[in-house]
Structures are given as structure tokens and as C-alpha cells.
Design an enzyme around this catalytic site. Sequence first.
Site, PDB file in Angstrom:
ATOM      1  CE1 TYR A  64      -2.981  -3.123   0.495  1.00  0.00           C
ATOM      2  CE2 TYR A  64      -2.798  -2.853   2.885  1.00  0.00           C
ATOM      3  CZ  TYR A  64      -3.257  -3.557   1.792  1.00  0.00           C
ATOM      4  OH  TYR A  64      -3.993  -4.698   1.975  1.00  0.00           O
ATOM      5  CE  LYS A 119     -20.385  -0.547   5.638  1.00  0.00           C
ATOM      6  NZ  LYS A 119     -20.143  -1.993   5.450  1.00  0.00           N
ATOM      7  NE  ARG A 125     -19.393  -8.336   5.099  1.00  0.00           N
ATOM      8  CZ  ARG A 125     -18.332  -8.204   4.309  1.00  0.00           C
ATOM      9  NH1 ARG A 125     -17.304  -9.013   4.416  1.00  0.00           N
ATOM     10  NH2 ARG A 125     -18.290  -7.249   3.406  1.00  0.00           N
ATOM     11  CG  ASP A 153     -20.630  -5.814   7.165  1.00  0.00           C
ATOM     12  OD1 ASP A 153     -19.775  -5.148   6.545  1.00  0.00           O
ATOM     13  OD2 ASP A 153     -21.352  -6.669   6.613  1.00  0.00           O
TER      14      ASP A 153
HETATM   15  N1  LIG Z   1     -20.244   0.058   0.524  1.00  0.00           N
HETATM   16  C1  LIG Z   1     -20.534  -1.215   0.334  1.00  0.00           C
HETATM   17  O1  LIG Z   1     -21.464  -1.559  -0.372  1.00  0.00           O
HETATM   18  C2  LIG Z   1     -19.694  -2.263   0.984  1.00  0.00           C
HETATM   19  C3  LIG Z   1     -19.963  -3.606   0.735  1.00  0.00           C
HETATM   20  C4  LIG Z   1     -19.111  -4.563   1.279  1.00  0.00           C
HETATM   21  C5  LIG Z   1     -18.066  -4.174   2.086  1.00  0.00           C
HETATM   22  N2  LIG Z   1     -17.873  -2.862   2.358  1.00  0.00           N
HETATM   23  C6  LIG Z   1     -16.751  -2.430   3.208  1.00  0.00           C
HETATM   24  O2  LIG Z   1     -15.563  -2.628   2.454  1.00  0.00           O
HETATM   25  C7  LIG Z   1     -14.513  -3.107   3.290  1.00  0.00           C
HETATM   26  C8  LIG Z   1     -13.975  -4.398   2.712  1.00  0.00           C
HETATM   27  O3  LIG Z   1     -14.958  -5.377   2.690  1.00  0.00           O
HETATM   28  P1  LIG Z   1     -14.778  -6.721   1.795  1.00  0.00           P
HETATM   29  O4  LIG Z   1     -15.829  -7.648   2.151  1.00  0.00           O
HETATM   30  O5  LIG Z   1     -14.604  -6.356   0.376  1.00  0.00           O
HETATM   31  O6  LIG Z   1     -13.383  -7.250   2.403  1.00  0.00           O
HETATM   32  P2  LIG Z   1     -12.382  -8.382   1.901  1.00  0.00           P
HETATM   33  O7  LIG Z   1     -12.836  -8.969   0.607  1.00  0.00           O
HETATM   34  O8  LIG Z   1     -12.125  -9.271   3.051  1.00  0.00           O
HETATM   35  O9  LIG Z   1     -11.082  -7.532   1.561  1.00  0.00           O
HETATM   36  C9  LIG Z   1     -10.320  -6.838   2.475  1.00  0.00           C
HETATM   37  C10 LIG Z   1      -8.908  -6.724   1.884  1.00  0.00           C
HETATM   38  O10 LIG Z   1      -8.110  -5.993   2.790  1.00  0.00           O
HETATM   39  C11 LIG Z   1      -6.752  -6.445   2.685  1.00  0.00           C
HETATM   40  N3  LIG Z   1      -6.266  -6.689   4.047  1.00  0.00           N
HETATM   41  C12 LIG Z   1      -5.234  -6.023   4.643  1.00  0.00           C
HETATM   42  N4  LIG Z   1      -5.042  -6.429   5.906  1.00  0.00           N
HETATM   43  C13 LIG Z   1      -5.971  -7.400   6.132  1.00  0.00           C
HETATM   44  C14 LIG Z   1      -6.268  -8.210   7.263  1.00  0.00           C
HETATM   45  N5  LIG Z   1      -5.588  -8.101   8.422  1.00  0.00           N
HETATM   46  N6  LIG Z   1      -7.272  -9.091   7.175  1.00  0.00           N
HETATM   47  C15 LIG Z   1      -7.978  -9.191   6.029  1.00  0.00           C
HETATM   48  N7  LIG Z   1      -7.751  -8.456   4.926  1.00  0.00           N
HETATM   49  C16 LIG Z   1      -6.751  -7.558   4.967  1.00  0.00           C
HETATM   50  C17 LIG Z   1      -6.729  -7.683   1.812  1.00  0.00           C
HETATM   51  O11 LIG Z   1      -6.318  -7.256   0.532  1.00  0.00           O
HETATM   52  P3  LIG Z   1      -4.877  -7.512  -0.101  1.00  0.00           P
HETATM   53  O12 LIG Z   1      -4.468  -8.896   0.311  1.00  0.00           O
HETATM   54  O13 LIG Z   1      -5.089  -7.354  -1.537  1.00  0.00           O
HETATM   55  O14 LIG Z   1      -3.940  -6.469   0.448  1.00  0.00           O
HETATM   56  C18 LIG Z   1      -8.203  -8.066   1.711  1.00  0.00           C
HETATM   57  O15 LIG Z   1      -8.496  -8.643   0.468  1.00  0.00           O
HETATM   58  C19 LIG Z   1     -15.108  -3.201   4.691  1.00  0.00           C
HETATM   59  O16 LIG Z   1     -14.803  -2.034   5.388  1.00  0.00           O
HETATM   60  C20 LIG Z   1     -16.596  -3.269   4.469  1.00  0.00           C
HETATM   61  O17 LIG Z   1     -17.344  -2.696   5.529  1.00  0.00           O
HETATM   62  C21 LIG Z   1     -18.654  -1.904   1.810  1.00  0.00           C
END
Ligand SMILES: NC(=O)c1ccc[n+]([C@@H]2O[C@H](COP(=O)([O-])OP(=O)(O)OC[C@H]3O[C@@H](n4cnc5c(N)ncnc54)[C@H](OP(=O)(O)O)[C@@H]3O)[C@@H](O)[C@H]2O)c1
Length: 337
Positions: free
Chosen positions: A65, A104, A173, A185
Site C-alpha cells: 500500500y 464504511k 465480518r 458491517d
Molecule cells: N459500501 C458497500 O457496499 C460495501 C460492501 C461490502 C463491504 N464494504 C466495506 O468494504 C470493506 C472491505 O470489505 P470486503 O468484504 O470487500 O473485504 P475483503 O474482501 O475481506 O477484503 C479486504 C482486503 O483488505 C486487505 N487486508 C489487509 N489487511 C488485512 C487483514 N488483516 N485481514 C484481512 N484483509 C486484509 C486484503 O487485501 P490484499 O491482500 O489485496 O492487500 C483483503 O483482500 C469493509 O470495510 C466493508 O465494511 C462496503
Amino acid sequence: MNEKVIAMKKIRWGILSTAKIGVEKVIPAIQASTHSEVMAISSQSLDKARVAATKLGIPKVYGSYEELLDDPDIDAIYNPLPNHLHVDWSVKAIRAGKHVLCEKPIGLSTKEAEQLLAAATAQPELKVMEAFMYRFHPQWQRARQLVDEGAIGNLGAIQSFFSYYNVDAANIRNRTDVGGGGLMDIGCYCLSLSRFIFGAEPRRVMGAMLHDDSFGTDYLTSGLLDFGSGTSVFTCSTQLAPYQRVNILGTTGRIEIEIPFNAPPDQPCRMWLQTNGKLEEIIFATCNQYTLQAEVFCQAILDNTAVPTPLTDAVDNMRVLEGIVESARSGSWVVIS
Ligand SMILES: NC(=O)c1ccc[n+]([C@@H]2O[C@H](COP(=O)([O-])OP(=O)(O)OC[C@H]3O[C@@H](n4cnc5c(N)ncnc54)[C@H](OP(=O)(O)O)[C@@H]3O)[C@@H](O)[C@H]2O)c1
């Protein structure tokens, strides 16, 4: 205004991580917006960044990053990291001179959110916004307008529900170490929309939370927000059948939003307006609320105007969220404002 930005009329985005929400929804939506160009994606793993970049046609990749933030060709960062990294990396991005659209909830606590606000306030030329995309969907703009115009009389009550079923222990989550849980969430939407529609902060709140024995996160949270002139009740859950609905009730009518949060980008949305016994169905043409969010964010950068959802709103939402948690612990009302 930054002369470079005026000349190109495109905001050059960099993406922090290969998060699912980014790769599947937000990045393609940003790419579809008028003033955007997604220039780079970063990941803890260079391979993951490469796969996402190939899939989405993003020219640059970074295996950390930090390297993304060091890239002078990036104007704005989209931060969809897990909740515990929102403030940390958004502050780093601001210090690197980047505008920030952060997912968020804005952070883990009011204190953390205030740290982000302080960093953003110190660099007022940069735009920083919490990505509550639902507010940019025309159905929510209309709901707010109808309430403000008195179409349903005096606003009295809001009822909101948001649930899905997810028991994957590896999912963010269901992990306390990264700021998981139902309230963080999806409950955050119920708090946000209540404050948006009332146009005020609740005076006091009450909450009840059930926690999963093995995950430690809340899997079912209900809350009551007392706005003085009316109330809002909500339930969110990570372990109930998937459902979402919002009802807004006034003295002479009500508004019901069928798909309030995950408004689909490929079909029209419906709202029902009942006034004096007459039921009207309002149809909203197909649109992508993530693209609309990117449009308004870029426009604020290009025009050097305030973002539509100020960071103070994110801090206020966090304060209400913490109030719900505190009330669930103590069993008492928690005073907010
Ligand atoms: N606005 C909306 O509609 C919406 C919908 C869903 C989620 N969200 C928000 O978006 C965010 C991500 O959600 P998501 O479901 O997309 O998450 P996700 O698929 O689990 O992705 C999170 C990413 O963060 C990175 N990361 C860095 N440190 C980490 C750690 N300690 N544990 C896990 N991942 C880590 C990883 O990417 P790398 O390995 O590539 O670095 C991972 O792929 C959350 O804040 C959630 O509340 C918003």
C-alpha cells in the site's frame, strides 16, 4: 484549484487492496464514471494485485500500500480495507497528499474517526468522504425530499432491517481483530439513514446485542434511537435470512423502500408512497449508486467544493454506533446529544 486536475478533467484513482467489494463492485463503477481513471491497484501480495489489474484493466500494480501512496500520479485513493485499517491508511493517504474515499464504517470508534477528521482538517485542499453510497441513489434523495416537503406529514418513526447469513470464520465480518460484527458491517447503515432522514442527531439510544460464541462478534443487534420528535428502530443480523427494508412513517403517510441498501445496478428500484390512504408506486430508473458516488466525489475535487457527506457526519455516526454498544453493555439509555 489544482491546475493539473483542471487540465485533465479526470481524477486518477489508486486502490488500496484487492477487497471483494472493490474488485466486484466499486472499481468497475468508478471506471464507469465520467471523471475517473483507475490508474493503480495495490495489495499485500503483488500476485493478487496483478490478477485484479488484469481482470479490471488497471495499468499499474503495487505489492504494498505504501508504494501506491508514493506514486505522484495518483490523485485519489479508494480505501476498502477491513474496518480496523480505515483510519490508519486514510490518514497515511492524506499525508501523502491524496483525496480519500474510505469505506464504511469510517473506523472502529469516535476517537479514531476524530483522528481522521483532524488529519483531513489539516489539509483542507483534500477531499475525504465515507463511502455510504446508498445516499447517492435517487431513491434516498427522493425519500429525504418527500420528508422535508412534508409529503408524509410530520416524521414520527423509521423502521429499518438489514440481514444476511454468513458463518464463514475467515470472513472479516466474523473477526473481532479486524473490526467485524453485524453492527459495524450493516447496522451502521440503519444509524446513518435514520440521521439522514431525521436531519438530526438522536438525543439518546438503546441497544441489544447477541454475540456469536465462537466468533465473538455480534450476529444480531437491535437498537432504538430517540430523536425527540420521533424514533427509529432497527435490527441487523449476520445470521438471519437475507433481507433489507426501510419504512418511514409520518402523521399523514409513509414511505417504504424495497431495496434500501444494495440497490441493484441492473434493474429499476421501487419505493411506495402512501398518503392519505392512497398508495403510489415510484419507480427509479436503473442506475449504479457506486458510480453516482464516484461522480459526486470527483466533482467535489474538480470544483474544489465540499463533499456531499462531510467527515463530521462519519464521526457523528460512529458516536451513535458506540452509544448502541455501550447501551447493550449497560442495559441503559445512552445520551448522545
Ligand atoms: N459500501 C458497500 O457496499 C460495501 C460492501 C461490502 C463491504 N464494504 C466495506 O468494504 C470493506 C472491505 O470489505 P470486503 O468484504 O470487500 O473485504 P475483503 O474482501 O475481506 O477484503 C479486504 C482486503 O483488505 C486487505 N487486508 C489487509 N489487511 C488485512 C487483514 N488483516 N485481514 C484481512 N484483509 C486484509 C486484503 O487485501 P490484499 O491482500 O489485496 O492487500 C483483503 O483482500 C469493509 O470495510 C466493508 O465494511 C462496503
